[in-house]
Design a protein around this motif. Structure first.
Motif, PDB file in Angstrom:
ATOM      1  N   THR A  95       0.862  -1.205   0.087  1.00  0.00           N
ATOM      2  CA  THR A  95       0.079   0.222  -0.075  1.00  0.00           C
ATOM      3  C   THR A  95       0.949   1.485   0.016  1.00  0.00           C
ATOM      4  OG1 THR A  95      -0.122   0.014   2.439  1.00  0.00           O
ATOM      5  CG2 THR A  95      -1.936  -1.202   1.289  1.00  0.00           C
ATOM      6  N   ARG A  96       0.272   2.277  -0.326  1.00  0.00           N
ATOM      7  CA  ARG A  96       0.858   3.693  -0.347  1.00  0.00           C
ATOM      8  C   ARG A  96       1.672   4.093   0.940  1.00  0.00           C
ATOM      9  NH1 ARG A  96      -0.452   6.013  -5.907  1.00  0.00           N
ATOM     10  NH2 ARG A  96      -1.544   4.307  -6.768  1.00  0.00           N
ATOM     11  N   ALA A 133      -0.251   7.002   2.207  1.00  0.00           N
ATOM     12  CA  ALA A 133      -1.692   6.696   2.373  1.00  0.00           C
ATOM     13  C   ALA A 133      -2.425   7.302   3.407  1.00  0.00           C
ATOM     14  CB  ALA A 133      -1.907   5.200   2.388  1.00  0.00           C
ATOM     15  N   ARG A 159      -3.020  11.144   2.598  1.00  0.00           N
ATOM     16  CA  ARG A 159      -3.986  11.142   1.648  1.00  0.00           C
ATOM     17  C   ARG A 159      -5.388  10.781   2.057  1.00  0.00           C
ATOM     18  NH1 ARG A 159      -0.881  12.203  -3.601  1.00  0.00           N
ATOM     19  NH2 ARG A 159       1.164  11.078  -2.891  1.00  0.00           N
ATOM     20  N   VAL A 160      -5.725   9.987   3.031  1.00  0.00           N
ATOM     21  CA  VAL A 160      -7.133   9.572   3.358  1.00  0.00           C
ATOM     22  C   VAL A 160      -7.482  10.452   4.721  1.00  0.00           C
ATOM     23  CG1 VAL A 160      -6.994   7.268   2.447  1.00  0.00           C
ATOM     24  CG2 VAL A 160      -6.334   7.698   4.975  1.00  0.00           C
ATOM     25  N   THR A 161      -6.745  11.185   5.259  1.00  0.00           N
ATOM     26  CA  THR A 161      -7.171  11.877   6.332  1.00  0.00           C
ATOM     27  C   THR A 161      -7.228  13.454   6.156  1.00  0.00           C
ATOM     28  OG1 THR A 161      -4.880  12.236   7.106  1.00  0.00           O
ATOM     29  CG2 THR A 161      -5.855  10.416   7.923  1.00  0.00           C
ATOM     30  N   ALA A 187      -2.641  15.535   3.909  1.00  0.00           N
ATOM     31  CA  ALA A 187      -1.684  15.958   2.731  1.00  0.00           C
ATOM     32  C   ALA A 187      -2.022  17.407   2.486  1.00  0.00           C
ATOM     33  CB  ALA A 187      -2.099  14.956   1.544  1.00  0.00           C
TER      34      ALA A 187
END
Lengths: 291, 151, 746
Positions: free
Chosen positions: C44-45, C48, C51-53, C56
């Protein structure tokens, strides 16, 4: 966006008073008004938020239903009774725009929305419908426009209008107890470019479907599998032996079609002949669905 | 105008001009830049937030029309959101990540209304959120995965 | 010891000789057939969590103390002169910090950024910076430009007839095409048209610029921080390192954000004059009118084969609607290079139009050229009664056709066979019916470059906690370069991928890294990263050897441990690194050149199954099978995501994406995402993806690029599937309901 004042009247009477002022604009979910204000193709002195003024919700009304003007389109789409007894309306509501726009948009706002014509919404052009002297679509690219010649060749965009027209819905405003939905619309004229037949200070408060049909269905074609305004939408509702058919996407106003000759009066324009085939198909599909 | 907003359980009292979109107030006044503005005209879903539980487009919502509302963004703490964030990570459901906050909030609304959506229901429920990188197959898997991991 | 050598460097098919710094590199290649612990496994990235919270910080999120906001005055006319501009009125308004107009911004590529002669609707004339975005808008209105509209041409056929080109039409040829076609058993002629496709990154072009005593810093939503740095340094007369370009998170580029766009120039000039940081973000409308696009084409082919289906002659011409200016991309490369053919002639006509500039969009030229050529080839196969898969297998190019040089590796035929097997190609006729909904299957192949190359530099440092930091000069535009690089570091140092910190996207903290373009980023960067990590590994093993009194060559690093090969010794890496105190092990790596005298290309084949509702014109892409030959796969999870992304952008090209320009006003009428239709999740086919995953024996790490290959063949495969399903060939994309119904009506 240009500044404006904002009011959120708590009653229909107060809303009507505010809307009667010059430059006042009615707002339901804002999904149609705000993009127009952002593009500068409409101006607002005051934005009158109607959501606290007009009713929201779906109520039984005899055999039928009365839908408050501020009811969200999504609430119509997911109402189980609606899906069971007024399928065409639930299907049309579920096909409107995108999930978020359905959560925001109101029933009255959907019925009264401006056309999606890409010249009407062009920030640098003022077309005939917006008060200019040229229907740019007729001389330009009208691949998605109507089948009906006229001063303006944009098409009615409201999925709900097609469904409600087929369902013999009537409209209630603060001034009028009830009138057929078709009378909410008027052809724009040289003197009055509005396509909504409401007076200053008049606002839709509810839409009533008097009785459920025996069967109904909405057939629709968009430009992709989801989140597309209808290229063409056809609603059918059968009441006993009578089938009512209504279409959007083919003419200026939501249009009742003759089941025996749905293409009557819709010859097609230079770039829209293909829509006749589409209308024919969707009509046949809708008729087949209601038996 | 005076505006009271609760954003992710935090109360804000703000002075806001009527024409300002909720997205702008969230990003600027509340300094929560997770909410993205990609089109500014209600067409892409990047600015999706929850207002009183509904997934709406904050770029097309007037902030002043949300007085007293409960707003949830991608920065909020929430079990379902956390589960979705983990599922999006595990399934590689984003590339650049710009649309991701909006995708996540739409997914929260979808799973609140329908905890076990079918593939078709996921595709319908998520269709208002564009992803140009093309992570859609992974987004569908991620939403299904988060649904399947519900306690 | 470092030395300078001349070597051939390639970017998107353009080759040039360049001096290249070559450093001694003792890093051994991964052993042939070696099972690697980290590389080649899904990860996984690394970014991540951010970017999901919402953590970023993208470029349009950058907010600096004192920052002010820019707005740009753009021409509403397809061609005009600006007769007047009231700059004083704008400057006098509250909150306005700077007003700039024609001539005030340094030129970009020899062209004005702001002009009083905007030659397309959307051309920038002036820009302002003010304390709030609203004040900036008011200032634009106060400029009250006086326009003098001029005549314009926006239609490609009209532009061709007028014979006004952005550069001279160019013909290339090998062999004698006319004689070859005269002797062919079958010849087909066909014209294909492709639309203007907009990159549509969800983060619009944007930049934040700030000046201080040290120079200029620009946070730019860019695919190339170093290219942007060099451009800005040249434009503003600065030393390259007086300019710092930062791009940690950005919201997509797809080719359209190379180097520093006009937004960076304008922001920098406004910031200089305002004495404050300036943020400039394009509107969505700007993205559709002035930020670039895949240029529309009219392709004409004449292709002949002998009775066995062996190609004997290929002639192609491509009329390209370049706009006011733009690079001319190799539309006819597929015709020239995909299959073996001795007699080829091609003609490219880059037409100048009063439309914004075109630029790169993922596989520029080649994707649209493949749409035409790979369908024309199907037409030829049909003419000859040969199966479309078979005609492709009968014409393999053993060597690169234009140069005559050998490929470093090529597995196209393996891709074609595997796709056919996965898709059930042999049984495809069973899909067909006479009903309302017609199903069919088509396939198409792909050739692209993507070998990467020098320069690229990387530094790895390892401190007391044994969590390595990689510093590298690339930017991750969503392609997963950060993650793949972390994978390479983790492999070398035997630590978890999640323990690798990647610092990229900042010209001030690293040596040069390449632009994210041409499918060359990872292939350029990964070898440098590996060398740097291997350097640290060697140092670490030396320390371990000393500490545990064993030969370094008897030690291995894996799973966070240093162990002896015989298994008698096993210690956590931190047992060594914890003794480093404030020291670090620092490793350096740089990318060496690719072998001279060879060509590096990527290959692939895709099949598509579609359904056509013949009564509504609706086309549904149901399934796509994709098999690509891009060398070693470093992170299969990220690689799969690249493929789905490419396929989906091609589905949009094939079915719904098309910029529409009004013929009477010359303006774009669908300049937004309501009328310009990119695919939604509901338009997504099932995508089956495989890789040949065979390391290229001539390239460092065996890696080739993957950015462009997956977008290239999809639309052609869909076109071929349409013809298979309906018996009718629609030679123009996109296949909208209108185009389909009109075609089926005959």
């Amino acid at each position: 966006m240009k500044p404006f004042t904002y009011s959120a009247p708590a009653s229909v009477a107060e809303a009507a008073e505010r809307l009667a002022a010059p430059g006042a604009r009615a707002m339901g979910g804002g999904t149609d008004l705000l993009p127009q204000l952002q593009r500068g193709i409409r101006r607002a002195g005051e934005v009158v938020d109607l959501r606290g003024a007009v009713p929201a919700g779906i109520l039984a009304a005899g055999q039928g239903v009365r839908i408050g003007a501020a009811t969200r389109v999504a609430d119509v789409a997911r109402d189980p009774d609606m899906a069971a007894r007024f399928a065409v309306l639930a299907q049309a509501a579920g096909a409107v725009a995108s999930p978020q726009l359905r959560e925001m948009g109101t029933v009255a706002g959907n019925l009264c929305q401006a056309v999606r014509c890409w010249y009407y919404r062009h920030p640098d052009l003022t077309c005939w419908l917006r008060g200019g002297d040229t229907c740019y679509a007729q001389v330009g690219d009208h691949r998605k426009h109507g089948l009906e010649p006229g001063d303006c060749i944009s098409v009615a965009p409201s999925d709900l209008a097609a469904a409600l027209l087929a369902l013999r819905a009537v409209v209630t405003t603060n001034r009028r107890e009830s009138f057929p939905l078709a009378d909410l619309y008027r052809k724009a004229t040289a003197g009055d470019r509005s396509t909504i037949a409401l007076d200053d200070g008049e606002l839709v408060t509810a839409v009533t479907v008097p009785e459920p049909p025996d069967a109904s269905a909405y057939m629709r074609a968009g430009e992709r599998a989801a989140w597309s305004f209808a290229l063409c939408g056809v609603a059918a509702a059968r009441f006993g032996g009578e089938v009512r058919l209504a279409a959007i996407g083919v003419s200026n106003l939501p249009r009742l079609l003759d089941p025996a000759d749905p293409l009557a009066g819709l010859p097609g324009l230079e770039m829209t002949g293909w829509k006749r085939r589409l209308l024919e198909t969707l009509t046949q599909d809708a008729l087949a669905a209601v038996g | 105008m005076q505006l009271r907003l609760t954003i992710n359980d935090q109360r804000h009292e703000l002075e806001v001009e009527p024409h300002r979109p909720l997205a702008d107030v969230i990003r600027t006044d509340a300094a929560l830049t997770g909410t993205k503005v990609a089109c500014g005209e209600g067409t892409c879903g990047s600015c999706t937030v929850l207002v009183d539980g509904r997934a709406v487009l904050s770029c097309l919502t007037l902030a002043v029309a949300c007085d007293g509302a409960d707003v949830r963004t991608v920065e909020g703490e929430d079990e379902l959101l956390g589960r979705l964030q983990a599922a999006f990570t595990a399934e590689d459901a984003f590339q650049c990540g710009f649309c991701t906050p909006g995708q996540l909030l739409s997914a929260v609304a979808l799973l609140r209304a329908n905890p076990r959506p079918s593939s078709a229901e996921i595709r319908a429920g998520m269709s208002g959120n564009l992803c140009r990188c093309g992570a859609y197959p992974a987004i569908e898997r991620a939403v299904a995965r988060a649904a399947g991991e519900a306690r | 010891m470092a030395r300078l050598v001349k070597t051939q460097v390639e970017m998107e098919g353009r080759y040039e000789e360049r001096w290249t710094l070559v450093e001694e590199d003792v890093t051994p290649e991964y052993a042939d057939g070696e099972e690697l612990a980290v590389v080649g496994h899904p990860h996984t990235r690394v970014s991540a969590a951010a970017r999901v919270t919402g953590g970023a910080r993208f470029i349009s999120d950058i907010d600096l103390p004192g920052m002010v906001h820019a707005a740009v005055l753009r021409s509403p006319h397809a061609n005009a002169r600006v007769a007047s501009l009231d700059r004083a009125a704008a400057a006098a308004l509250p909150g306005v910090r700077a007003v700039i107009g024609p001539g005030d911004v340094p030129e970009r590529d020899g062209r004005p950024v702001l002009t009083d002669a905007p030659a397309y609707a959307g051309g920038a004339v002036a820009a302002v910076a003010a304390d709030t975005p609203d004040q900036a808008e008011r200032a634009l209105e106060a400029l009250a430009p006086g326009w003098e509209p001029l005549a314009f041409v926006v239609d490609l056929d009209e532009g061709l007839a007028r014979q006004e080109f952005t550069e001279d039409p160019e013909e290339t040829s090998r062999g004698d095409v006319d004689a070859a076609l005269a002797g062919a058993a079958a010849v087909i002629e066909a014209e294909y048209r492709t639309p203007t496709q907009i990159q549509t990154p969800l983060e619009p072009h944007c930049a934040v610029a700030a000046w201080d005593a040290g120079g200029l810093t620009v946070w730019s939503s860019t695919q190339g921080i170093f290219a942007a740095r060099d451009e800005l340094a040249r434009a503003f007369g600065l030393e390259p390192d007086d300019v710092r370009v930062v791009c940690e998170y950005m919201g997509g580029g797809f080719g359209g954000k190379q180097g520093c766009g006009p937004e960076g120039y304008m922001a920098a000039e406004l910031a200089r004059r305002a004495g404050r940081p300036v943020r400039l973000v394009y509107t969505r409308r700007d993205e559709h009118t002035t930020a670039g696009y895949r240029a529309p084409t009219v392709q004409t082919y004449r292709i002949g084969a002998d009775a066995d289906g062996k190609l004997v002659g290929v002639e192609g011409s491509a009329v390209i609607g370049v706009g006011v200016h733009g690079w001319v991309f190799p539309v006819l490369n597929p015709a020239e290079a995909l299959y073996e053919c001795a007699h080829v002639r091609s003609m490219v006509l880059p037409v100048k139009l009063n439309l914004g500039f075109s630029n790169a969009f993922r596989a520029p030229g080649v994707m649209e050229g493949t749409f035409g050529f790979e369908q024309a080839l199907d037409e030829l196969a049909e003419e000859l009664g040969i199966d479309p898969l078979e005609i492709r297998l009968r014409n393999p190019a053993a060597i690169e056709q234009a140069s005559g040089k050998p490929y470093t590796s090529k597995h196209l035929e393996a891709c074609q066979r595997r796709v056919a097997e996965l898709a059930g190609w042999k049984e495809r006729d069973a899909l067909r019916s006479d009903g309302r909904v017609r199903r069919g299957m088509g396939l198409a192949s792909q050739i692209w470059w993507g070998g990467g190359g020098p320069p690229a530099h990387a530094t790895v440092r390892l401190g007391k906690t044994a969590r390595p930091t990689l510093v590298c000069g690339f930017q991750d535009i969503g392609t997963g370069t950060m993650t793949a690089s972390a994978v390479v570091v983790a492999e070398a140092l035997g630590v978890p991928v999640g323990h690798v910190r990647v610092q990229a996207g900042d010209t001030a903290r690293s040596g040069y890294g390449p632009t994210s373009g041409g499918s060359m980023t990872l292939a350029s960067v990964a070898p440098a990263v590996r060398t740097a990590a291997h350097d640290v590994r060697t140092q670490l093993l030396d320390l371990a050897a000393d500490m545990f009194e064993i030969a370094a060559s008897d030690l291995v690093l894996a799973d966070g441990h240093v162990s002896s090969r015989d298994g008698t010794l096993r210690h956590e890496i931190t047992e060594i690194t914890s003794k480093l105190g404030n020291s670090s092990l620092v490793g350096h790596g740089s990318r060496g050149p690719n072998p001279d005298g060879m060509r590096v290309n990527t290959f692939g084949c895709q099949a598509a199954q579609i359904a056509v509702d013949t009564l509504t014109g609706a086309v549904t892409v149901e399934k796509v099978w994709a098999v690509h030959d891009v060398g070693r796969i470093v992170n299969p999870m990220g690689a799969m995501s690249q493929v789905t992304g490419g396929v989906l952008q091609a589905v949009g090209f094939a079915l719904s994406e098309e910029r529409v320009v009004d013929p009477t006003t010359g303006t774009v009428v669908n300049a937004g995402l309501e009328d310009y239709k990119v695919p939604t999740i509901a338009d997504t086919p099932e995508i089956v993806c495989e890789f040949v995953d065979s390391p290229d024996p001539h390239l460092a790490l065996g890696i080739k690029g993957l950015g462009e290959p997956p977008i290239i063949p999809t639309a052609a495969a869909i076109g071929n599937a349409f013809a298979h399903a309906t018996g009718v060939r629609v030679r123009q994309a996109p296949f909208t309901p209108r185009r389909v119904l009109e075609a089926l009506a005959g």
